[in-house]
Design a protein around this motif. Sequence first.
Motif, PDB file in Angstrom:
ATOM      1  N   SER A  77     -11.045 -12.328   4.018  1.00 56.35           N
ATOM      2  CA  SER A  77     -10.941 -13.317   2.934  1.00 56.35           C
ATOM      3  C   SER A  77     -12.044 -13.855   2.647  1.00 56.35           C
ATOM      4  O   SER A  77     -13.090 -14.059   3.338  1.00 56.35           O
ATOM      5  CB  SER A  77      -9.804 -14.223   3.279  1.00 56.35           C
ATOM      6  OG  SER A  77     -10.155 -15.351   4.261  1.00 56.35           O
ATOM      7  N   TRP A  84     -18.367  -7.481  -0.451  1.00 56.80           N
ATOM      8  CA  TRP A  84     -17.450  -7.681  -1.556  1.00 56.80           C
ATOM      9  C   TRP A  84     -17.912  -8.674  -2.630  1.00 56.80           C
ATOM     10  O   TRP A  84     -17.626  -8.619  -3.694  1.00 56.80           O
ATOM     11  CB  TRP A  84     -15.877  -7.575  -0.949  1.00 56.80           C
ATOM     12  CG  TRP A  84     -14.890  -7.419  -2.049  1.00 56.80           C
ATOM     13  CD1 TRP A  84     -14.280  -8.127  -2.718  1.00 56.80           C
ATOM     14  CD2 TRP A  84     -14.238  -6.162  -2.281  1.00 56.80           C
ATOM     15  NE1 TRP A  84     -13.506  -7.478  -3.539  1.00 56.80           N
ATOM     16  CE2 TRP A  84     -13.354  -6.560  -3.186  1.00 56.80           C
ATOM     17  CE3 TRP A  84     -14.309  -4.947  -1.769  1.00 56.80           C
ATOM     18  CZ2 TRP A  84     -12.303  -5.502  -3.799  1.00 56.80           C
ATOM     19  CZ3 TRP A  84     -13.362  -4.102  -2.116  1.00 56.80           C
ATOM     20  CH2 TRP A  84     -12.408  -4.369  -3.054  1.00 56.80           C
ATOM     21  N   TYR A  85     -18.129  -9.828  -1.879  1.00 60.35           N
ATOM     22  CA  TYR A  85     -18.554 -10.902  -2.680  1.00 60.35           C
ATOM     23  C   TYR A  85     -19.623 -10.494  -3.543  1.00 60.35           C
ATOM     24  O   TYR A  85     -19.624 -10.662  -4.966  1.00 60.35           O
ATOM     25  CB  TYR A  85     -18.866 -12.123  -1.845  1.00 60.35           C
ATOM     26  CG  TYR A  85     -19.464 -13.267  -2.636  1.00 60.35           C
ATOM     27  CD1 TYR A  85     -18.653 -14.297  -3.327  1.00 60.35           C
ATOM     28  CD2 TYR A  85     -20.933 -13.270  -2.731  1.00 60.35           C
ATOM     29  CE1 TYR A  85     -19.194 -15.131  -3.791  1.00 60.35           C
ATOM     30  CE2 TYR A  85     -21.401 -14.543  -3.782  1.00 60.35           C
ATOM     31  CZ  TYR A  85     -20.641 -15.233  -4.306  1.00 60.35           C
ATOM     32  OH  TYR A  85     -21.219 -16.116  -4.995  1.00 60.35           O
ATOM     33  N   TYR A 104     -18.549  -8.193  -6.399  1.00 60.08           N
ATOM     34  CA  TYR A 104     -17.377  -8.720  -7.304  1.00 60.08           C
ATOM     35  C   TYR A 104     -17.758 -10.107  -7.684  1.00 60.08           C
ATOM     36  O   TYR A 104     -16.946 -10.762  -8.910  1.00 60.08           O
ATOM     37  CB  TYR A 104     -15.807  -8.556  -6.878  1.00 60.08           C
ATOM     38  CG  TYR A 104     -15.884  -6.912  -7.045  1.00 60.08           C
ATOM     39  CD1 TYR A 104     -15.522  -6.439  -8.174  1.00 60.08           C
ATOM     40  CD2 TYR A 104     -15.559  -6.357  -5.857  1.00 60.08           C
ATOM     41  CE1 TYR A 104     -15.325  -5.149  -8.197  1.00 60.08           C
ATOM     42  CE2 TYR A 104     -15.418  -5.087  -5.948  1.00 60.08           C
ATOM     43  CZ  TYR A 104     -15.157  -4.366  -7.222  1.00 60.08           C
ATOM     44  OH  TYR A 104     -15.040  -2.915  -7.352  1.00 60.08           O
ATOM     45  N   HIS A 147     -12.722 -16.102  -4.980  1.00 55.57           N
ATOM     46  CA  HIS A 147     -11.728 -15.548  -3.875  1.00 55.57           C
ATOM     47  C   HIS A 147     -11.290 -14.339  -3.923  1.00 55.57           C
ATOM     48  O   HIS A 147     -11.104 -13.541  -4.851  1.00 55.57           O
ATOM     49  CB  HIS A 147     -10.489 -16.428  -4.116  1.00 55.57           C
ATOM     50  CG  HIS A 147     -10.784 -18.132  -3.841  1.00 55.57           C
ATOM     51  ND1 HIS A 147     -11.417 -18.741  -4.851  1.00 55.57           N
ATOM     52  CD2 HIS A 147     -10.617 -18.810  -2.806  1.00 55.57           C
ATOM     53  CE1 HIS A 147     -11.657 -20.058  -4.383  1.00 55.57           C
ATOM     54  NE2 HIS A 147     -10.990 -20.321  -3.225  1.00 55.57           N
ATOM     55  N   ALA A 148     -10.981 -13.795  -2.697  1.00 59.75           N
ATOM     56  CA  ALA A 148     -10.492 -12.487  -2.283  1.00 59.75           C
ATOM     57  C   ALA A 148      -9.891 -12.160  -1.092  1.00 59.75           C
ATOM     58  O   ALA A 148     -10.407 -13.073  -0.144  1.00 59.75           O
ATOM     59  CB  ALA A 148     -11.713 -11.393  -2.576  1.00 59.75           C
ATOM     60  N   ASN A 149      -8.703 -11.385  -1.005  1.00 59.52           N
ATOM     61  CA  ASN A 149      -8.036 -10.970   0.409  1.00 59.52           C
ATOM     62  C   ASN A 149      -7.889  -9.596   0.322  1.00 59.52           C
ATOM     63  O   ASN A 149      -7.387  -9.102  -0.564  1.00 59.52           O
ATOM     64  CB  ASN A 149      -6.840 -11.847   0.588  1.00 59.52           C
ATOM     65  CG  ASN A 149      -7.125 -13.428   0.614  1.00 59.52           C
ATOM     66  OD1 ASN A 149      -7.191 -13.882   1.678  1.00 59.52           O
ATOM     67  ND2 ASN A 149      -6.843 -13.969  -0.604  1.00 59.52           N
ATOM     68  N   LYS A 150      -8.573  -8.822   1.251  1.00 58.70           N
ATOM     69  CA  LYS A 150      -8.326  -7.295   1.474  1.00 58.70           C
ATOM     70  C   LYS A 150      -8.332  -7.042   2.834  1.00 58.70           C
ATOM     71  O   LYS A 150      -8.575  -7.575   3.916  1.00 58.70           O
ATOM     72  CB  LYS A 150      -9.778  -6.771   0.945  1.00 58.70           C
ATOM     73  CG  LYS A 150     -10.427  -7.271  -0.456  1.00 58.70           C
ATOM     74  CD  LYS A 150      -9.314  -6.663  -1.617  1.00 58.70           C
ATOM     75  CE  LYS A 150      -9.124  -5.175  -1.666  1.00 58.70           C
ATOM     76  NZ  LYS A 150      -8.361  -4.782  -2.761  1.00 58.70           N
ATOM     77  N   HIS A 173      -8.215  -0.286  -0.894  1.00 60.18           N
ATOM     78  CA  HIS A 173      -7.229  -0.162  -2.068  1.00 60.18           C
ATOM     79  C   HIS A 173      -5.946   0.535  -1.551  1.00 60.18           C
ATOM     80  O   HIS A 173      -6.200   1.564  -0.803  1.00 60.18           O
ATOM     81  CB  HIS A 173      -7.641   0.333  -3.264  1.00 60.18           C
ATOM     82  CG  HIS A 173      -8.553  -0.427  -3.961  1.00 60.18           C
ATOM     83  ND1 HIS A 173      -8.521  -1.279  -4.839  1.00 60.18           N
ATOM     84  CD2 HIS A 173     -10.123  -0.255  -3.799  1.00 60.18           C
ATOM     85  CE1 HIS A 173      -9.658  -2.005  -5.446  1.00 60.18           C
ATOM     86  NE2 HIS A 173     -10.575  -1.170  -4.729  1.00 60.18           N
TER      87      HIS A 173
END
Length: 730
Positions: free
Chosen positions: A60, A84-85, A88, A113-116, A441
């Motif tokens: 995250s 990722w940061y 994106y 913010h992101a959660n993967k 994904h």
Amino acid sequence: MVRRRLGWMVFGASLPLMMTSIKAADDRALQQVVGRQFPGWEDHFRFVLTPDEDKHDHFSIAENGSKITVSGNTSSALLTGVGWYFKYGAHQLMSSNGVPVEHPFVASRGGFHANKRSSVQYRYALNQNVDGYTTAYWSDTDWQHELDIYALSGINTMLVERATEAVIAKTFSHFGYTEDDIRATLSMPAHLNWQLMGNLCCFGGPPSKALLKERILSTQHIVKQMRSLGMMPVFPGFYGMVPGDFAKRFPKAHVINQGTWNGSNRPAWLDPRDPLFPKIAREYYKVQKELFGDSSIYDLELFQEGGMAGDVPLKPAISVIEQSLQEAHPGARWMILGWRDQPAKEILEVVPHDKMFIVDLHQNAVRRPDRGADFLGADYVYSGLWDYGGRVALGGEAYDYGVRLPTLPATQPSMVGMGIYTEGMDNNPYLFDLFNEASWHDKPMELEEWTKAFAVRRYGVSDLHLQKAWQGLLKTVYSKTATLPHVRDEDDAAPIESLFNATPDLDLKRSNFHGSVEVYYDFSALQAVMEEFLKAPASFDQISAYRYDLVDVTRQVLANQARILLPKIKVAYEAGDLAHFQKMTQAWLALMDMQDELLGTNEFFRLGRWLSFPSGWAHSPQEARQLSYDARSLLTSWGNRSASDAGQLHDYANKDWQGLTRDLYRKRWEAYFASLEVALKVKARPKKIDWYPMADDWNHQMNVYTAAPQGSAREVAAKIDHFLRTQDAY
């Protein structure tokens, strides 16, 4: 000679290197990755390791003002979060082929913010052949940069073959062989990986004692760096490969001659049921562990591309190989290729399915409803293979990697990983980014939108012309798709390559086998893409990623011209039209001259860069010649005459590189056209040309090719564009 790294290891002694768990974060190592790739950003990141029982990595990202907190359950997850940061949040993509314009830290408006969570457990990298076609002579500095890119891209498992020859040498020293005895059976680094797979032996050798020592030190540094970044090394295991004279030294041993591979003699294979096998295996794994530590995956390429079991029943033999592996490394997986008739059914029936690690190369090009069923339910890794021989070709299967691949783990339960399995690395940055993102994904990606974002982060700034260009690339070079089995096989997964690099012939369809015969897009549409690249503002010339892409696209446009022009040359020749034949062949050679000039403007397309790598490992003038021949021959004849002619491996590893184009490929075509012209004039069949001596002579030369780029990519590309649009040459 350039020393490679820390000098605390010698060939005859070792210190144990215990494996660092990929659950353990090394904050300092993570900060250093950020500092190396994004200078000035490292102090803005905070890492929070949250170990759990989830076998799949997850992360995250929470940006708050000037601080970016990345949380994850492994070190690999944390670094993937960093990557990722930047992709994106900061719109910057680091790659092995150029970088975007550098930006100072600016907090995202509103915070990013992101959660993967990864859909698979393993995100694997490296075909065995990469250690020949790309990384054979890399320095530790080269590897450090590459590992940073891999870690930021989410790769958590990687094959390491370097210095396995030292493991072999130390192992057999306990069975009556001297170090010199074993060195005489070893191939030089650019050809060694084929020996480790049991395909050949002894090419270009023997390697010097000093070289073996240096390669041990280098490998120790590489695996230490990998583990600090949360990456699991995969090492070659022992499956019975022994020196060719083993049967003479041990006449009671049951040794099976393995015949030849593409004209080269294979090493012998020791029957695993023989009493000597477990003793050798035990020593091999002991030595390997002392030098490089443990792993949980071992590459065991039994009967790769041929070989034979002779009178040895496979199931009992496989059982012993597996038992020896488990004795040394309890719970370890057996890695093996999955293509054509591999792996053997007996392996799938003996080895527990959750202890397999099958690198599947079939589904990459031929769609399967459940590839795991073909493997009887054994665990496998979907692998992307769009590059053969490390060839420089632009294109691939964007739909299959971006749309189809993310959905497969949910429907194919034995698919435990995704892997980059190209035979060469450091080209095609678009597919590299797309493929590695697929594992994060669980639904199809929208390719047009994804490509739009890629075009921004690739350069660090947006431009309408480049946006249009990348949408054009998606619709042309990246429009190839996997098909059903009756349409084609896995050989046709490659993009369109250059016929300029092929051994001359009027009927050429590809440069060598595993090349694309199919023309799957409109060549004029790619030329329009090149023109859009040239419309980008002059300020983009300062961005190395742009310079690389401009050369790559223009180079591919030229390569496509060869496919247009060669049939016309053939028509003129067969019609006996000497004047038209001369006009066509002069145009062909002019295109090659422009290509060489274009390639020279970028370091990644210069032969001098490739040849600069082995020079740093030489300990004497004689060894410098050995290493140079090893590196050169792989590109041209591939090896000796047997490999080149009987094995038909000549030009398998051809490259669109400055210097190679001018000094070998062009000279071959010039000689070929001259022979055809003479035949036209005297109305006779052309004399057959033996191409091997020309390549072998070049292989043995020691002339220096510079690595530094010369000239302006934009100016040369503009000249080529003008030539193609206005010249009525053909």
